[in-house]
Motif scaffolding. Structure first.
Motif, PDB file in Angstrom:
ATOM      1  N   LEU A   1      45.415  56.572  29.874  1.00 19.66           N
ATOM      2  CA  LEU A   1      44.786  55.562  31.084  1.00 19.66           C
ATOM      3  C   LEU A   1      43.955  55.728  32.422  1.00 19.66           C
ATOM      4  O   LEU A   1      43.538  54.984  32.268  1.00 19.66           O
ATOM      5  N   ALA A   2      43.800  57.244  32.518  1.00 21.89           N
ATOM      6  CA  ALA A   2      42.668  57.923  33.033  1.00 21.89           C
ATOM      7  C   ALA A   2      41.568  57.011  32.102  1.00 21.89           C
ATOM      8  O   ALA A   2      40.215  56.381  33.277  1.00 21.89           O
ATOM      9  N   LEU A   3      41.280  57.325  31.496  1.00 22.20           N
ATOM     10  CA  LEU A   3      40.106  56.938  30.888  1.00 22.20           C
ATOM     11  C   LEU A   3      39.707  55.141  30.811  1.00 22.20           C
ATOM     12  O   LEU A   3      38.802  54.556  31.224  1.00 22.20           O
ATOM     13  N   LEU A   4      40.739  54.808  30.657  1.00 27.35           N
ATOM     14  CA  LEU A   4      40.629  52.998  30.949  1.00 27.35           C
ATOM     15  C   LEU A   4      39.821  52.685  32.471  1.00 27.35           C
ATOM     16  O   LEU A   4      39.362  52.410  32.911  1.00 27.35           O
ATOM     17  N   MET A   5      40.718  53.512  33.000  1.00 23.88           N
ATOM     18  CA  MET A   5      40.499  52.989  35.249  1.00 23.88           C
ATOM     19  C   MET A   5      39.067  53.330  35.214  1.00 23.88           C
ATOM     20  O   MET A   5      38.524  53.085  35.596  1.00 23.88           O
ATOM     21  N   MET A   6      38.526  54.363  34.700  1.00 19.57           N
ATOM     22  CA  MET A   6      37.568  55.679  34.889  1.00 19.57           C
ATOM     23  C   MET A   6      36.442  54.403  34.405  1.00 19.57           C
ATOM     24  O   MET A   6      35.240  53.517  34.531  1.00 19.57           O
ATOM     25  N   SER A   7      36.512  53.546  32.877  1.00 21.40           N
ATOM     26  CA  SER A   7      35.759  52.933  32.631  1.00 21.40           C
ATOM     27  C   SER A   7      35.918  51.290  33.076  1.00 21.40           C
ATOM     28  O   SER A   7      34.931  50.989  34.002  1.00 21.40           O
ATOM     29  N   LYS A   8      37.041  50.952  33.738  1.00 21.96           N
ATOM     30  CA  LYS A   8      36.934  49.773  34.640  1.00 21.96           C
ATOM     31  C   LYS A   8      35.872  50.341  35.735  1.00 21.96           C
ATOM     32  O   LYS A   8      35.219  49.195  36.383  1.00 21.96           O
ATOM     33  N   TRP A   9      36.520  51.964  36.767  1.00 20.90           N
ATOM     34  CA  TRP A   9      34.851  51.784  37.867  1.00 20.90           C
ATOM     35  C   TRP A   9      33.217  51.402  37.862  1.00 20.90           C
ATOM     36  O   TRP A   9      32.714  51.072  38.610  1.00 20.90           O
ATOM     37  N   PHE A  10      33.593  52.069  36.314  1.00 17.84           N
ATOM     38  CA  PHE A  10      31.842  52.470  36.274  1.00 17.84           C
ATOM     39  C   PHE A  10      31.394  50.825  36.160  1.00 17.84           C
ATOM     40  O   PHE A  10      30.569  50.468  36.447  1.00 17.84           O
ATOM     41  N   MET A  11      32.697  49.959  35.478  1.00 14.84           N
ATOM     42  CA  MET A  11      32.079  48.346  35.138  1.00 14.84           C
ATOM     43  C   MET A  11      31.751  47.885  36.936  1.00 14.84           C
ATOM     44  O   MET A  11      30.989  47.295  36.777  1.00 14.84           O
ATOM     45  N   VAL A  12      32.957  48.135  37.655  1.00 14.34           N
ATOM     46  CA  VAL A  12      32.961  47.579  39.045  1.00 14.34           C
ATOM     47  C   VAL A  12      31.484  47.937  39.439  1.00 14.34           C
ATOM     48  O   VAL A  12      30.654  47.145  40.431  1.00 14.34           O
ATOM     49  N   HIS A  13      31.025  49.316  39.354  1.00 13.51           N
ATOM     50  CA  HIS A  13      29.898  50.090  40.108  1.00 13.51           C
ATOM     51  C   HIS A  13      29.117  49.299  39.774  1.00 13.51           C
ATOM     52  O   HIS A  13      27.622  49.380  40.712  1.00 13.51           O
ATOM     53  N   ASN A  14      28.820  49.228  38.322  1.00 15.73           N
ATOM     54  CA  ASN A  14      27.575  48.766  37.176  1.00 15.73           C
ATOM     55  C   ASN A  14      27.195  47.445  38.485  1.00 15.73           C
ATOM     56  O   ASN A  14      26.386  47.209  38.656  1.00 15.73           O
ATOM     57  N   GLU A  15      28.677  46.256  37.743  1.00 21.97           N
ATOM     58  CA  GLU A  15      27.858  44.829  39.038  1.00 21.97           C
ATOM     59  C   GLU A  15      27.388  44.817  40.105  1.00 21.97           C
ATOM     60  O   GLU A  15      26.961  44.395  40.184  1.00 21.97           O
TER      61      GLU A  15
ATOM     62  N   TYR B   1      43.383  48.489  40.201  1.00 21.10           N
ATOM     63  CA  TYR B   1      43.352  48.124  39.174  1.00 21.10           C
ATOM     64  C   TYR B   1      44.420  48.558  39.240  1.00 21.10           C
ATOM     65  O   TYR B   1      45.580  49.603  40.078  1.00 21.10           O
ATOM     66  N   ARG B   2      45.670  48.602  38.292  1.00 12.86           N
ATOM     67  CA  ARG B   2      47.038  48.408  38.066  1.00 12.86           C
ATOM     68  C   ARG B   2      47.363  49.354  37.039  1.00 12.86           C
ATOM     69  O   ARG B   2      47.317  49.816  35.859  1.00 12.86           O
ATOM     70  N   PHE B   3      48.218  51.460  37.676  1.00 12.88           N
ATOM     71  CA  PHE B   3      47.895  51.758  36.281  1.00 12.88           C
ATOM     72  C   PHE B   3      49.788  52.085  36.010  1.00 12.88           C
ATOM     73  O   PHE B   3      50.399  52.229  36.876  1.00 12.88           O
ATOM     74  N   ALA B   4      49.229  51.910  35.132  1.00 10.99           N
ATOM     75  CA  ALA B   4      50.420  51.704  34.148  1.00 10.99           C
ATOM     76  C   ALA B   4      50.646  51.332  33.142  1.00 10.99           C
ATOM     77  O   ALA B   4      49.912  50.849  32.174  1.00 10.99           O
ATOM     78  N   VAL B   5      51.989  51.483  32.488  1.00 14.01           N
ATOM     79  CA  VAL B   5      52.198  51.788  30.812  1.00 14.01           C
ATOM     80  C   VAL B   5      53.515  50.302  30.645  1.00 14.01           C
ATOM     81  O   VAL B   5      54.540  50.496  31.331  1.00 14.01           O
ATOM     82  N   GLY B   6      53.066  49.448  29.964  1.00 13.88           N
ATOM     83  CA  GLY B   6      54.002  47.872  29.845  1.00 13.88           C
ATOM     84  C   GLY B   6      54.593  47.807  31.346  1.00 13.88           C
ATOM     85  O   GLY B   6      54.339  47.829  32.540  1.00 13.88           O
ATOM     86  N   GLU B   7      55.555  47.265  31.143  1.00 12.89           N
ATOM     87  CA  GLU B   7      56.713  46.634  32.515  1.00 12.89           C
ATOM     88  C   GLU B   7      57.745  47.905  32.210  1.00 12.89           C
ATOM     89  O   GLU B   7      58.762  47.360  33.311  1.00 12.89           O
ATOM     90  N   TYR B   8      58.090  48.990  31.681  1.00 10.71           N
ATOM     91  CA  TYR B   8      59.044  49.643  31.958  1.00 10.71           C
ATOM     92  C   TYR B   8      58.860  50.648  32.908  1.00 10.71           C
ATOM     93  O   TYR B   8      59.762  50.711  33.003  1.00 10.71           O
ATOM     94  N   ILE B   9      57.695  50.812  32.763  1.00 10.62           N
ATOM     95  CA  ILE B   9      57.765  52.204  33.331  1.00 10.62           C
ATOM     96  C   ILE B   9      56.558  51.807  34.932  1.00 10.62           C
ATOM     97  O   ILE B   9      56.082  50.746  34.513  1.00 10.62           O
ATOM     98  N   PRO B  10      57.442  51.916  35.911  1.00  8.00           N
ATOM     99  CA  PRO B  10      56.933  51.836  36.943  1.00  8.00           C
ATOM    100  C   PRO B  10      54.972  52.344  36.606  1.00  8.00           C
ATOM    101  O   PRO B  10      55.338  54.003  36.932  1.00  8.00           O
ATOM    102  N   GLY B  11      54.195  51.381  37.313  1.00 12.35           N
ATOM    103  CA  GLY B  11      53.216  51.822  37.645  1.00 12.35           C
ATOM    104  C   GLY B  11      52.593  52.513  39.458  1.00 12.35           C
ATOM    105  O   GLY B  11      53.979  51.900  40.031  1.00 12.35           O
ATOM    106  N   PHE B  12      51.626  52.125  39.695  1.00 13.40           N
ATOM    107  CA  PHE B  12      51.003  52.338  40.997  1.00 13.40           C
ATOM    108  C   PHE B  12      49.484  51.785  40.920  1.00 13.40           C
ATOM    109  O   PHE B  12      49.249  51.891  40.246  1.00 13.40           O
TER     110      PHE B  12
END
Length: 137
Positions: A24-38, A98-109
């Protein structure tokens, strides 16, 4: 015997938990890189054309569609919606939640990701035939 089995199950559970959090942290970092690149791409485009063009707006909408963003978790701001003169600093900023969560069952932030771009205008009057707008997403 039972205590070693419980310890092994606990260790396996901990390893799986660390693996999922790392993914999840890797996915979040890749999203941040995408946002910064755009944001940097938009700033570079504004530097070339002197302001925020309809082509850059089309690109921003396509980017928002690719990352599955909607108006509630995506915002873009630019410093120059109309042509600015040579040598003026132009900036862009994109905010994505970015929604940091796993599915619908584990609450995210929610994690706010901000990408900033900056460029210098090299626009000369009459050099390009483009139309200008403001971010419409």
């Amino acid at each position: 015997m039972l205590d070693t089995l419980i310890a092994k199950m606990g260790a396996i559970f901990f390893i799986i938990l660390v693996f999922i959090a790392g993914a999840l942290a890797l996915l979040m970092m890749s999203k941040w890189f995408m946002v910064h690149n755009e944001a940097q791409f938009i700033a570079r485009s504004m530097g070339k054309y002197g302001g925020y063009t309809t082509e850059a707006d089309r690109n921003l909408k396509e980017f928002a569609r690719e990352i599955n963003a909607d108006k509630s978790n995506f915002d873009a701001q630019v410093s120059a919606c109309s042509p600015v003169s040579w040598g003026t600093v132009v900036t862009s900023e994109i905010r994505y939640t970015y929604r940091f969560a796993v599915g619908e069952y584990i609450p995210g932030f929610d994690v706010p990701l901000t990408g900033r771009g900056r460029s210098v205008s090299t626009y000369l009057d009459g050099a390009y035939n483009v139309s200008y707008t403001s971010p419409s997403y």
